[in-house]
Write a protein that holds these residues in place. Structure first.
Motif, PDB file in Angstrom:
ATOM      1  N   CYS A  81      52.429  44.371  42.867  1.00 30.14           N
ATOM      2  CA  CYS A  81      51.109  43.418  43.621  1.00 30.14           C
ATOM      3  C   CYS A  81      51.476  42.070  42.386  1.00 30.14           C
ATOM      4  N   MET A  82      50.954  42.538  41.228  1.00 32.81           N
ATOM      5  CA  MET A  82      51.187  42.062  39.719  1.00 32.81           C
ATOM      6  C   MET A  82      53.179  40.878  40.109  1.00 32.81           C
ATOM      7  N   LEU A  83      53.955  42.001  39.845  1.00 28.50           N
ATOM      8  CA  LEU A  83      55.000  41.453  39.836  1.00 28.50           C
ATOM      9  C   LEU A  83      55.889  40.069  40.967  1.00 28.50           C
ATOM     10  N   LEU A 147      48.961  41.512  30.096  1.00 30.89           N
ATOM     11  CA  LEU A 147      48.813  41.394  32.074  1.00 30.89           C
ATOM     12  C   LEU A 147      48.176  43.297  32.335  1.00 30.89           C
ATOM     13  N   SER A 148      46.741  43.342  32.518  1.00 29.90           N
ATOM     14  CA  SER A 148      46.523  44.906  33.506  1.00 29.90           C
ATOM     15  C   SER A 148      46.535  44.760  34.659  1.00 29.90           C
ATOM     16  N   PHE A 149      47.076  45.800  35.238  1.00 32.30           N
ATOM     17  CA  PHE A 149      47.058  45.376  36.792  1.00 32.30           C
ATOM     18  C   PHE A 149      46.500  46.723  37.242  1.00 32.30           C
ATOM     19  N   VAL A 150      45.287  47.916  36.799  1.00 35.79           N
ATOM     20  CA  VAL A 150      45.318  48.646  37.142  1.00 35.79           C
ATOM     21  C   VAL A 150      43.473  48.337  37.909  1.00 35.79           C
ATOM     22  N   THR A 151      42.819  47.850  37.232  1.00 37.53           N
ATOM     23  CA  THR A 151      41.562  47.505  37.594  1.00 37.53           C
ATOM     24  C   THR A 151      40.389  47.120  38.608  1.00 37.53           C
ATOM     25  N   VAL A 152      41.984  46.450  38.723  1.00 35.42           N
ATOM     26  CA  VAL A 152      41.655  45.545  39.825  1.00 35.42           C
ATOM     27  C   VAL A 152      41.986  45.566  41.206  1.00 35.42           C
ATOM     28  N   PRO A 153      42.126  45.182  43.034  1.00 31.78           N
ATOM     29  CA  PRO A 153      42.431  45.366  43.619  1.00 31.78           C
ATOM     30  C   PRO A 153      44.280  43.930  43.552  1.00 31.78           C
ATOM     31  N   GLU A 155      44.378  41.731  46.425  1.00 32.79           N
ATOM     32  CA  GLU A 155      43.739  40.357  45.958  1.00 32.79           C
ATOM     33  C   GLU A 155      43.607  39.662  45.034  1.00 32.79           C
ATOM     34  N   LYS A 156      42.729  40.555  44.112  1.00 34.22           N
ATOM     35  CA  LYS A 156      42.143  39.663  42.721  1.00 34.22           C
ATOM     36  C   LYS A 156      43.270  39.723  41.807  1.00 34.22           C
ATOM     37  N   ILE A 157      44.126  40.772  42.080  1.00 30.08           N
ATOM     38  CA  ILE A 157      45.676  40.340  40.481  1.00 30.08           C
ATOM     39  C   ILE A 157      46.214  38.993  41.119  1.00 30.08           C
ATOM     40  N   ASP A 158      46.661  38.817  42.674  1.00 28.13           N
ATOM     41  CA  ASP A 158      47.233  37.932  42.995  1.00 28.13           C
ATOM     42  C   ASP A 158      46.438  36.792  42.730  1.00 28.13           C
ATOM     43  N   GLN A 159      44.908  36.507  42.856  1.00 26.34           N
ATOM     44  CA  GLN A 159      44.634  35.289  42.629  1.00 26.34           C
ATOM     45  C   GLN A 159      43.858  35.563  41.075  1.00 26.34           C
ATOM     46  N   GLY A 160      44.537  36.286  40.078  1.00 26.61           N
ATOM     47  CA  GLY A 160      44.571  36.271  38.554  1.00 26.61           C
ATOM     48  C   GLY A 160      45.543  35.628  37.948  1.00 26.61           C
ATOM     49  N   VAL A 161      46.658  36.566  38.631  1.00 26.03           N
ATOM     50  CA  VAL A 161      47.816  35.468  38.059  1.00 26.03           C
ATOM     51  C   VAL A 161      48.259  34.615  38.568  1.00 26.03           C
ATOM     52  N   LYS A 162      47.898  33.455  39.761  1.00 28.20           N
ATOM     53  CA  LYS A 162      47.940  32.618  40.230  1.00 28.20           C
ATOM     54  C   LYS A 162      47.009  31.532  39.525  1.00 28.20           C
ATOM     55  N   VAL A 163      45.735  31.845  37.945  1.00 26.38           N
ATOM     56  CA  VAL A 163      44.607  30.829  37.741  1.00 26.38           C
ATOM     57  C   VAL A 163      45.349  30.700  37.104  1.00 26.38           C
ATOM     58  N   VAL A 164      46.059  31.993  36.250  1.00 26.08           N
ATOM     59  CA  VAL A 164      46.651  31.967  34.707  1.00 26.08           C
ATOM     60  C   VAL A 164      48.048  31.154  34.520  1.00 26.08           C
ATOM     61  N   ALA A 165      48.972  31.296  35.868  1.00 30.06           N
ATOM     62  CA  ALA A 165      50.252  30.399  36.049  1.00 30.06           C
ATOM     63  C   ALA A 165      49.539  29.183  35.871  1.00 30.06           C
ATOM     64  N   GLU A 166      48.883  28.589  37.343  1.00 34.28           N
ATOM     65  CA  GLU A 166      48.256  27.334  36.466  1.00 34.28           C
ATOM     66  C   GLU A 166      47.610  26.902  35.439  1.00 34.28           C
ATOM     67  N   LEU A 167      47.071  27.498  35.071  1.00 35.64           N
ATOM     68  CA  LEU A 167      47.601  27.000  32.694  1.00 35.64           C
ATOM     69  C   LEU A 167      48.467  26.728  32.197  1.00 35.64           C
ATOM     70  N   VAL A 168      49.194  27.900  32.317  1.00 39.64           N
ATOM     71  CA  VAL A 168      50.565  28.025  31.362  1.00 39.64           C
ATOM     72  C   VAL A 168      51.403  26.784  31.871  1.00 39.64           C
ATOM     73  N   LYS A 169      51.201  26.296  33.322  1.00 38.01           N
ATOM     74  CA  LYS A 169      51.680  25.022  34.177  1.00 38.01           C
ATOM     75  C   LYS A 169      51.239  24.050  33.681  1.00 38.01           C
ATOM     76  N   GLU A 170      50.137  24.085  32.979  1.00 38.28           N
ATOM     77  CA  GLU A 170      49.386  22.030  32.455  1.00 38.28           C
ATOM     78  C   GLU A 170      49.849  22.318  31.313  1.00 38.28           C
ATOM     79  N   LYS A 171      49.863  23.352  30.507  1.00 41.61           N
ATOM     80  CA  LYS A 171      50.775  23.786  29.686  1.00 41.61           C
ATOM     81  C   LYS A 171      51.732  23.070  28.784  1.00 41.61           C
TER      82      LYS A 171
END
Length: 177
Positions: A81-83, A147-153, A155-171
């Protein structure tokens, strides 16, 4: 050639039974273990009795044999899911590991992005990661994260990766402006 009289076997229950467990073991000949026991007693006062009791119970009842396949299957699903999310959201110019096991994915960003500095913004957006500087004793790198993929379901993995990706794109956009 296997020589049991000269062999030490070390292992851990850390993160195997539960992410917070910190319990390791050494198997070997008594003459080698006695000085190690003395050193351990000098370094820490006592290993958690509660953690030892839970681990012993799991071993005695065969839980490791029945529990581990389920854990591996869950982690495999969450890893994929994270990949998939990294592939979908992260911009060109970033890379990441594709682990065969474990609990983490290591992400490398362009050298001009400092993951220590970016962490506050991630936390403000309710997402966390571990900056790479925490893993270096000398000459840390600041453009990587774990990034850890084992402590969240998933759908939260997908949302978290999306948020970090947005930050990276901004930078990246700020750097290229």
């Amino acid at each position: 050639c296997y020589a049991p009289e000269r062999t030490l076997t070390m292992g851990t229950f850390s993160k195997v039974l539960s992410p917070g467990f910190r319990l390791g073991y050494i198997i070997g000949p008594k003459p080698a273990l006695d000085p190690l026991t003395t050193i351990k007693q000098a370094v820490d006062l006592h290993t958690s009795t509660f953690t030892q009791l839970i681990s012993a119970r799991c071993l005695d009842e065969g839980l490791m044999k029945t529990h581990m396949p389920d854990v591996r299957a869950l982690y495999r699903t969450q890893c994929h899911c994270m990949l998939d999310a990294l592939e979908r959201y992260f911009p060109e110019g970033t890379t990441w590991t594709k682990p065969d096991g474990g609990m983490f994915i290591w992400v490398t960003l362009p050298e001009y992005i400092n993951t220590d500095d970016m962490m506050k913004e991630a936390l403000d957006r309710k997402v966390a990661y571990v900056p790479s500087s925490a893993f270096y004793a000398n000459e840390p790198k600041f453009n990587q994260m774990r990034l850890s993929f084992v402590t969240v379901p998933p759908e939260k993995i997908d949302q978290g990766v999306k948020v970090v990706a947005e930050l990276v794109k901004e930078k990246m956009a700020a750097h290229n402006a």
